[in-house]
Write an enzyme that holds these catalytic residues in place. Sequence first.
Site, PDB file in Angstrom:
ATOM      1  N   TYR A 135      44.826  40.730  40.425  1.00 44.82           N
ATOM      2  CA  TYR A 135      43.661  41.560  40.777  1.00 44.82           C
ATOM      3  C   TYR A 135      44.082  42.946  41.280  1.00 44.82           C
ATOM      4  O   TYR A 135      43.293  43.646  41.907  1.00 44.82           O
ATOM      5  CB  TYR A 135      42.838  40.892  41.886  1.00 44.82           C
ATOM      6  CG  TYR A 135      41.923  39.760  41.439  1.00 44.82           C
ATOM      7  CD1 TYR A 135      42.358  38.757  40.579  1.00 44.82           C
ATOM      8  CD2 TYR A 135      40.609  39.676  41.917  1.00 44.82           C
ATOM      9  CE1 TYR A 135      41.532  37.715  40.209  1.00 44.82           C
ATOM     10  CE2 TYR A 135      39.773  38.638  41.548  1.00 44.82           C
ATOM     11  CZ  TYR A 135      40.244  37.652  40.692  1.00 44.82           C
ATOM     12  OH  TYR A 135      39.413  36.614  40.335  1.00 44.82           O
ATOM     13  N   LYS A 185      53.464  29.914  37.579  1.00 41.50           N
ATOM     14  CA  LYS A 185      53.610  29.583  36.162  1.00 41.50           C
ATOM     15  C   LYS A 185      54.944  30.188  35.753  1.00 41.50           C
ATOM     16  O   LYS A 185      55.060  30.970  34.824  1.00 41.50           O
ATOM     17  CB  LYS A 185      52.433  30.178  35.366  1.00 41.50           C
ATOM     18  CG  LYS A 185      52.408  29.803  33.898  1.00 41.50           C
ATOM     19  CD  LYS A 185      52.248  28.303  33.632  1.00 41.50           C
ATOM     20  CE  LYS A 185      52.462  28.023  32.150  1.00 41.50           C
ATOM     21  NZ  LYS A 185      52.518  26.583  31.834  1.00 41.50           N
ATOM     22  N   ASP A 218      48.952  24.829  35.402  1.00 41.76           N
ATOM     23  CA  ASP A 218      48.322  23.860  34.493  1.00 41.76           C
ATOM     24  C   ASP A 218      48.488  22.436  35.025  1.00 41.76           C
ATOM     25  O   ASP A 218      47.546  21.641  35.040  1.00 41.76           O
ATOM     26  CB  ASP A 218      48.878  24.005  33.059  1.00 41.76           C
ATOM     27  CG  ASP A 218      50.404  24.078  33.001  1.00 41.76           C
ATOM     28  OD1 ASP A 218      51.051  24.203  34.070  1.00 41.76           O
ATOM     29  OD2 ASP A 218      50.960  24.008  31.886  1.00 41.76           O
TER      30      ASP A 218
HETATM   31  C1  IPM Z   1      35.398  34.543  44.016  1.00 42.07           C
HETATM   32  C2  IPM Z   1      34.710  35.263  42.890  1.00 42.07           C
HETATM   33  C3  IPM Z   1      35.253  36.681  42.777  1.00 42.07           C
HETATM   34  C4  IPM Z   1      36.737  36.586  42.570  1.00 42.07           C
HETATM   35  C5  IPM Z   1      34.598  37.495  41.657  1.00 42.07           C
HETATM   36  C6  IPM Z   1      33.109  37.536  41.822  1.00 42.07           C
HETATM   37  C7  IPM Z   1      35.191  38.860  41.514  1.00 42.07           C
HETATM   38  O1  IPM Z   1      34.850  34.560  41.704  1.00 42.07           O
HETATM   39  O2  IPM Z   1      35.306  35.004  45.165  1.00 42.07           O
HETATM   40  O3  IPM Z   1      36.009  33.507  43.761  1.00 42.07           O
HETATM   41  O4  IPM Z   1      37.196  36.390  41.438  1.00 42.07           O
HETATM   42  O5  IPM Z   1      37.465  36.722  43.550  1.00 42.07           O
END
Ligand code: IPM
Length: 345
Positions: A135, A185, A218
């Site tokens: 992310y 992984k 997995d």
């Molecule tokens: C979570 C949600 C968020 C994430 C999304 C909405 C961006 O799925 O808090 O698990 O992926 O972190």
Amino acid sequence: MNSYKIALIAGDGIGVDVTESAWRVLQKVARLHRFELVGEWLPWSCEYYLEHGYMMPADGIETLRGFDSILLGAVGWPEKVPDSVSLHGLLLPIRKQFDLYVNVRPHRLLPGVAGPLRKEGFDILCIRENTEGEYSGAGGRIHQGTDQEVAVETSIFTRHGVERILRYAFEAARKRSGKLASVTKSNAQKYTMVMWDEVTDELAQEYPDVVVSRYHIDAIAARFVMNPESLDVVVASNLFGDILTDLGAAIQGGLGYAASANLNPDSAGPSMFEPVHGSAPDIAGQGIASPVAAIWSTAMMLEHLGEKEGANTVLNALEKATATFTRENMPTTEEMTQSVLGFIE
Ligand code: IPM
Ligand code: MN
């Protein structure tokens, strides 16, 4: 009397329904345990975006800095605003800007809830890295819309980021059964995930009392279903943790049961508490969304604020409430909220 300022961001869809319930529960617990909660509703959402052109004002993060905690409902209503805009305008920047690097997600069966596996004793604590990894947001697109289009999104893992989340997980394991599962992984991804494994092994030397097992994502997904009692504390990267915690939620009975805390244990800034579920626009405003996850998240908030007794009161009431309903007789949002409130005495 201790007093806490709480930012209430109901957000979108059922976020509105469940945050309202959670706030009522919080207020009752505060009265009972004699602490003060000063709530402020912030209307930031997709509706707000349509009106203003942004999900939260430019000084939104500065505004939030003045609070002790943030209670968040859900963000996203793709028919109104693309998710790539709404989530990068509200939820994800809060996690990143306040460096809320720990996402704690407890997955356990509440009384009266069987879950799809129909097994007793499902109880896993997931620790998800929350600020980097998959992310990180490093990437871009070129030649957009042409046949030559290229899209790149780079996972960034820093030693600092990996070490601090693993350390948090080792400490959590120490407080529970002493068993930790570290998820990667590294058989396929040979840079980031191999570093994660190495840091895991290094830290294991410091925690000889913790038994660490390394799993690939997995394999542990299968283990969640086939042999969940072999797991206790599970630590994973941002995306792997995201996926595993939906699986954990499903096994505990559904997304309506899974709570979470976004924390920075080393900082004085606000932490954020939110149900794991999304905004579910299809059932928004119908009064049928489960408030359980949001209410459970308030217990995590109170614990983090140091109101341990208040946290226990919420959890005990929640457990009594879920025990009174059956699958055939699923409560409305209001019925579940009333039931929890009724058990807070
Ligand atoms: C979570 C949600 C968020 C994430 C999304 C909405 C961006 O799925 O808090 O698990 O992926 O972190
Ligand atoms: Mn998720």
